[in-house]
Structures are given as C-alpha cells and as structure tokens.
Design a protein around this motif. Structure first.
Motif, PDB file in Angstrom:
ATOM      1  N   UNK A  15      -5.564  -4.247  24.528  1.00 60.03           N
ATOM      2  CA  UNK A  15      -5.954  -3.691  25.817  1.00 60.03           C
ATOM      3  C   UNK A  15      -7.454  -3.849  26.002  1.00 60.03           C
ATOM      4  N   UNK A  16      -7.847  -4.144  27.210  1.00 57.91           N
ATOM      5  CA  UNK A  16      -9.244  -4.134  27.609  1.00 57.91           C
ATOM      6  C   UNK A  16      -9.465  -2.799  28.302  1.00 57.91           C
ATOM      7  N   UNK A  17     -10.578  -2.139  28.003  1.00 56.78           N
ATOM      8  CA  UNK A  17     -10.841  -0.848  28.637  1.00 56.78           C
ATOM      9  C   UNK A  17     -12.314  -0.715  28.998  1.00 56.78           C
ATOM     10  N   UNK A  18     -12.573   0.110  30.003  1.00 57.45           N
ATOM     11  CA  UNK A  18     -13.936   0.467  30.370  1.00 57.45           C
ATOM     12  C   UNK A  18     -14.047   1.982  30.347  1.00 57.45           C
ATOM     13  N   UNK A  27     -19.153   1.047  29.496  1.00 57.88           N
ATOM     14  CA  UNK A  27     -18.949   0.408  28.198  1.00 57.88           C
ATOM     15  C   UNK A  27     -17.611  -0.315  28.248  1.00 57.88           C
ATOM     16  N   UNK A  28     -17.578  -1.553  27.797  1.00 55.57           N
ATOM     17  CA  UNK A  28     -16.360  -2.362  27.780  1.00 55.57           C
ATOM     18  C   UNK A  28     -15.942  -2.608  26.338  1.00 55.57           C
ATOM     19  N   UNK A  29     -14.647  -2.465  26.068  1.00 54.47           N
ATOM     20  CA  UNK A  29     -14.146  -2.714  24.726  1.00 54.47           C
ATOM     21  C   UNK A  29     -12.703  -3.166  24.752  1.00 54.47           C
ATOM     22  N   UNK A  30     -12.199  -3.507  23.554  1.00 48.49           N
ATOM     23  CA  UNK A  30     -10.793  -3.871  23.406  1.00 48.49           C
ATOM     24  C   UNK A  30     -10.209  -3.081  22.239  1.00 48.49           C
ATOM     25  N   UNK A  31      -8.916  -2.842  22.286  1.00 47.17           N
ATOM     26  CA  UNK A  31      -8.231  -2.094  21.241  1.00 47.17           C
ATOM     27  C   UNK A  31      -6.733  -2.290  21.367  1.00 47.17           C
ATOM     28  N   UNK A  32      -6.006  -1.901  20.333  1.00 45.75           N
ATOM     29  CA  UNK A  32      -4.544  -1.891  20.416  1.00 45.75           C
ATOM     30  C   UNK A  32      -4.037  -0.503  20.767  1.00 45.75           C
ATOM     31  N   UNK A  66      -2.780 -11.063  23.457  1.00 48.21           N
ATOM     32  CA  UNK A  66      -3.173 -11.173  22.049  1.00 48.21           C
ATOM     33  C   UNK A  66      -4.674 -10.950  21.856  1.00 48.21           C
ATOM     34  N   UNK A  67      -5.068 -10.865  20.581  1.00 47.99           N
ATOM     35  CA  UNK A  67      -6.444 -10.548  20.231  1.00 47.99           C
ATOM     36  C   UNK A  67      -7.436 -11.587  20.753  1.00 47.99           C
ATOM     37  N   UNK A  68      -7.114 -12.854  20.608  1.00 49.05           N
ATOM     38  CA  UNK A  68      -8.025 -13.909  21.057  1.00 49.05           C
ATOM     39  C   UNK A  68      -8.268 -13.816  22.562  1.00 49.05           C
ATOM     40  N   UNK A  69      -7.208 -13.601  23.323  1.00 50.32           N
ATOM     41  CA  UNK A  69      -7.346 -13.485  24.776  1.00 50.32           C
ATOM     42  C   UNK A  69      -8.151 -12.237  25.133  1.00 50.32           C
TER      43      UNK A  69
END
Length: 102
Positions: A15-18, A27-32, A66-69
């Motif tokens: 997931x992409x989140x702000x 703040x922008x990040x990614x996580x499962x 996926x993680x790469x995307x």
C-alpha cells in the motif's frame, strides 16, 4: 480518512499511504499493513521525519500491488509538488497510475 477494519488494509499487498502531521506536512510511505505502520509512526518507532510531529492523520492510502511497483509509485509521489499531493488527497483516485499521467 478513517480505517475501520484491518482486513481493508492487511491483505499482503503493498500500500502507498500519505500521512499529515499536526502542522500540515505530508509524509509518503509504503507498507503491507497501513494500520500497523500508522501505529508505529504515532508511537515514535516509525520514520524519524514524523517523530514528535503528531498527532498524525492518515489522509490517503491505496493498495498498489507488489513491492517493486510500490517503490516506484512512492518515488513518483515524493517528487510531486505539495499542491499536487494535496490534489491527490482531495481527489482520492482509485488508479494512482492513471491519475499521475493526467
């Protein structure tokens, strides 16, 4: 944006989140697991950039595959201007890739 159930954010996809700080910084990040990651940020165990900047508000999140995307999208979102990030938050597009090429 309120998260009401863990199943809506914990599905082993990335997931992409702000997150928005109390002073309005984004703040922008990614996580499962968005719920877990937000809790980490709020407790001070997450990104240093967010420590002591609470309360934090989750303003956007989308499953992105996926993680790469997820990494590529995170980079692209981080390159956006603040105004464009606010547009993303306001519009809440279902397809971030299509939104980015507008």
């Amino acid at each position: 944006m309120q998260l009401t159930t863990q199943t809506e954010c914990v599905d082993h996809k990335w997931h992409l989140y702000l997150v928005q700080t109390a002073k309005g910084a984004l703040y922008t990040g990614i996580t499962t697991d968005v719920i877990r990651r937000l809790a980490e940020h709020e407790s001070g165990r997450g990104a240093k950039a967010l420590r002591g900047r609470g309360p934090l508000t989750l303003v956007f999140h989308r499953a992105v595959g996926d993680h790469a995307h997820a990494l590529r999208l995170e980079y692209r979102i981080k390159q956006l201007t603040r105004r464009r990030k606010l547009d993303l938050i306001d519009q809440q597009p279902l397809d971030i890739n299509a939104w980015l090429v507008q």
